[in-house]
Write a protein that holds these residues in place. Structure first.
Motif, PDB file in Angstrom:
ATOM      1  N   GLY A 114       5.424 -13.217   4.278  1.00  0.00           N
ATOM      2  CA  GLY A 114       4.045 -13.104   4.727  1.00  0.00           C
ATOM      3  C   GLY A 114       3.821 -13.519   6.169  1.00  0.00           C
ATOM      4  N   SER A 115       4.840 -14.045   6.824  1.00  0.00           N
ATOM      5  CA  SER A 115       4.693 -14.437   8.228  1.00  0.00           C
ATOM      6  C   SER A 115       4.737 -13.195   9.128  1.00  0.00           C
ATOM      7  N   TYR A 116       4.172 -13.352  10.305  1.00  0.00           N
ATOM      8  CA  TYR A 116       4.055 -12.249  11.265  1.00  0.00           C
ATOM      9  C   TYR A 116       4.750 -12.651  12.551  1.00  0.00           C
ATOM     10  N   THR A 117       5.645 -11.781  13.032  1.00  0.00           N
ATOM     11  CA  THR A 117       6.321 -12.023  14.302  1.00  0.00           C
ATOM     12  C   THR A 117       6.302 -10.739  15.111  1.00  0.00           C
ATOM     13  N   PHE A 118       5.547 -10.763  16.210  1.00  0.00           N
ATOM     14  CA  PHE A 118       5.503  -9.602  17.093  1.00  0.00           C
ATOM     15  C   PHE A 118       6.771  -9.578  17.935  1.00  0.00           C
ATOM     16  N   ASP A 119       7.394  -8.401  18.026  1.00  0.00           N
ATOM     17  CA  ASP A 119       8.595  -8.215  18.835  1.00  0.00           C
ATOM     18  C   ASP A 119       8.399  -6.946  19.645  1.00  0.00           C
ATOM     19  N   LYS A 120       8.133  -7.100  20.939  1.00  0.00           N
ATOM     20  CA  LYS A 120       7.843  -5.937  21.783  1.00  0.00           C
ATOM     21  C   LYS A 120       8.999  -4.946  21.802  1.00  0.00           C
ATOM     22  N   HIS A 121      10.215  -5.408  21.527  1.00  0.00           N
ATOM     23  CA  HIS A 121      11.373  -4.513  21.509  1.00  0.00           C
ATOM     24  C   HIS A 121      11.366  -3.582  20.296  1.00  0.00           C
ATOM     25  N   LYS A 122      10.615  -3.937  19.280  1.00  0.00           N
ATOM     26  CA  LYS A 122      10.510  -3.120  18.063  1.00  0.00           C
ATOM     27  C   LYS A 122       9.270  -2.230  18.061  1.00  0.00           C
ATOM     28  N   LEU A 123       8.417  -2.388  19.055  1.00  0.00           N
ATOM     29  CA  LEU A 123       7.121  -1.710  19.059  1.00  0.00           C
ATOM     30  C   LEU A 123       7.252  -0.191  18.962  1.00  0.00           C
ATOM     31  N   SER A 124       8.089   0.408  19.758  1.00  0.00           N
ATOM     32  CA  SER A 124       8.252   1.866  19.734  1.00  0.00           C
ATOM     33  C   SER A 124       8.757   2.338  18.370  1.00  0.00           C
ATOM     34  N   GLU A 125       9.757   1.661  17.842  1.00  0.00           N
ATOM     35  CA  GLU A 125      10.298   2.008  16.523  1.00  0.00           C
ATOM     36  C   GLU A 125       9.216   1.905  15.445  1.00  0.00           C
ATOM     37  N   PHE A 126       8.450   0.825  15.492  1.00  0.00           N
ATOM     38  CA  PHE A 126       7.433   0.608  14.470  1.00  0.00           C
ATOM     39  C   PHE A 126       6.270   1.586  14.617  1.00  0.00           C
ATOM     40  N   HIS A 127       5.924   1.964  15.840  1.00  0.00           N
ATOM     41  CA  HIS A 127       4.902   3.005  16.025  1.00  0.00           C
ATOM     42  C   HIS A 127       5.376   4.324  15.408  1.00  0.00           C
ATOM     43  N   ASN A 128       6.647   4.644  15.580  1.00  0.00           N
ATOM     44  CA  ASN A 128       7.188   5.873  14.991  1.00  0.00           C
ATOM     45  C   ASN A 128       7.175   5.810  13.464  1.00  0.00           C
ATOM     46  N   LEU A 129       7.498   4.653  12.910  1.00  0.00           N
ATOM     47  CA  LEU A 129       7.449   4.492  11.456  1.00  0.00           C
ATOM     48  C   LEU A 129       6.020   4.637  10.940  1.00  0.00           C
ATOM     49  N   ASN A 130       5.060   4.094  11.683  1.00  0.00           N
ATOM     50  CA  ASN A 130       3.665   4.180  11.270  1.00  0.00           C
ATOM     51  C   ASN A 130       3.172   5.627  11.323  1.00  0.00           C
ATOM     52  N   LEU A 131       3.565   6.359  12.364  1.00  0.00           N
ATOM     53  CA  LEU A 131       3.197   7.772  12.459  1.00  0.00           C
ATOM     54  C   LEU A 131       3.799   8.548  11.292  1.00  0.00           C
ATOM     55  N   ALA A 132       5.039   8.257  10.951  1.00  0.00           N
ATOM     56  CA  ALA A 132       5.677   8.928   9.804  1.00  0.00           C
ATOM     57  C   ALA A 132       4.925   8.621   8.511  1.00  0.00           C
ATOM     58  N   ARG A 133       4.510   7.366   8.334  1.00  0.00           N
ATOM     59  CA  ARG A 133       3.739   6.988   7.132  1.00  0.00           C
ATOM     60  C   ARG A 133       2.413   7.751   7.087  1.00  0.00           C
ATOM     61  N   PHE A 134       1.748   7.862   8.235  1.00  0.00           N
ATOM     62  CA  PHE A 134       0.480   8.590   8.351  1.00  0.00           C
ATOM     63  C   PHE A 134       0.697  10.058   7.967  1.00  0.00           C
ATOM     64  N   ILE A 135       1.714  10.690   8.518  1.00  0.00           N
ATOM     65  CA  ILE A 135       1.997  12.101   8.238  1.00  0.00           C
ATOM     66  C   ILE A 135       2.373  12.286   6.773  1.00  0.00           C
ATOM     67  N   ASN A 136       3.130  11.355   6.207  1.00  0.00           N
ATOM     68  CA  ASN A 136       3.466  11.443   4.783  1.00  0.00           C
ATOM     69  C   ASN A 136       2.215  11.388   3.912  1.00  0.00           C
ATOM     70  N   ALA A 137       1.282  10.522   4.261  1.00  0.00           N
ATOM     71  CA  ALA A 137       0.028  10.424   3.494  1.00  0.00           C
ATOM     72  C   ALA A 137      -0.747  11.736   3.584  1.00  0.00           C
ATOM     73  N   LEU A 138      -0.777  12.328   4.784  1.00  0.00           N
ATOM     74  CA  LEU A 138      -1.441  13.628   4.933  1.00  0.00           C
ATOM     75  C   LEU A 138      -0.755  14.673   4.059  1.00  0.00           C
ATOM     76  N   GLY A 139       0.573  14.682   4.099  1.00  0.00           N
ATOM     77  CA  GLY A 139       1.344  15.647   3.320  1.00  0.00           C
ATOM     78  C   GLY A 139       1.141  15.505   1.823  1.00  0.00           C
ATOM     79  N   GLU A 140       0.874  14.293   1.382  1.00  0.00           N
ATOM     80  CA  GLU A 140       0.601  14.038  -0.037  1.00  0.00           C
ATOM     81  C   GLU A 140      -0.828  14.417  -0.413  1.00  0.00           C
ATOM     82  N   GLY A 141      -1.638  14.757   0.591  1.00  0.00           N
ATOM     83  CA  GLY A 141      -3.020  15.144   0.326  1.00  0.00           C
ATOM     84  C   GLY A 141      -3.937  13.974   0.000  1.00  0.00           C
ATOM     85  N   ILE A 142      -3.564  12.777   0.443  1.00  0.00           N
ATOM     86  CA  ILE A 142      -4.416  11.603   0.210  1.00  0.00           C
ATOM     87  C   ILE A 142      -5.794  11.894   0.798  1.00  0.00           C
ATOM     88  N   GLU A 143      -6.808  11.621   0.044  1.00  0.00           N
ATOM     89  CA  GLU A 143      -8.190  11.958   0.400  1.00  0.00           C
ATOM     90  C   GLU A 143      -8.667  11.326   1.708  1.00  0.00           C
TER      91      GLU A 143
END
Length: 144
Positions: free
Chosen positions: A48-77
């Motif tokens: 549950g702890s949070y650690t920001f790592d600027k070196h991971k930011l680009s990777e994590f933004h890409n993962l978040n975009l993929a999650r967003f697109i997957n939700a769209l593809g699943e037809g989530i309302e």
């Protein structure tokens, strides 16, 4: 109608609270009917702890975009992007994906970006301890 919301705002402005309230108002407590996508989620550890790592930011933004697109593809309302999105280029891929999949897209700026007194409040209440200097810098670079 399927909808995608692009939330924008400074750290501590209330985006995450707004996202949850919006989801509850629009589709109720049924978590199968909505997804909230936040890059911050990837900085949390299993304890549950949070650690920001600027070196991971680009990777994590890409993962978040993929999650967003997957939700769209699943037809989530209802699909909500909960990031700061200070500059327009930061969320253009989300908008394009949602529109391509037939979603109505709404952009929402949460809070007051330019109000200096509110920037102090946002610094005090943001859960990731983002410094006032960083918040003020983000406000100066905010693109309408």
């Amino acid at each position: 109608m399927k909808q995608a919301f692009i939330l924008r705002g400074l750290p501590g402005s209330g985006k995450s609270h707004y996202a949850i309230s919006l989801a509850e108002e629009m589709v109720g407590a049924d978590e199968t009917r909505y997804v909230i996508c936040s890059t911050d989620d990837y900085f949390y550890h299993s304890d549950g702890s949070y650690t920001f790592d600027k070196h991971k930011l680009s990777e994590f933004h890409n993962l978040n975009l993929a999650r967003f697109i997957n939700a769209l593809g699943e037809g989530i309302e209802l699909v909500i992007l909960d990031n700061t999105n200070i500059r327009r280029w930061e969320f253009v891929a989300y908008v394009a994906a949602a529109q391509a999949m037939g979603y109505q897209v709404k952009e929402v700026v949460v809070g007051e970006v330019k109000d200096k007194s509110l920037q102090h409040l946002y610094q005090k209440r943001n859960v990731h301890n983002v410094a006032l200097r960083t918040i003020s810098n983000m406000a100066r670079h905010f693109e309408w």
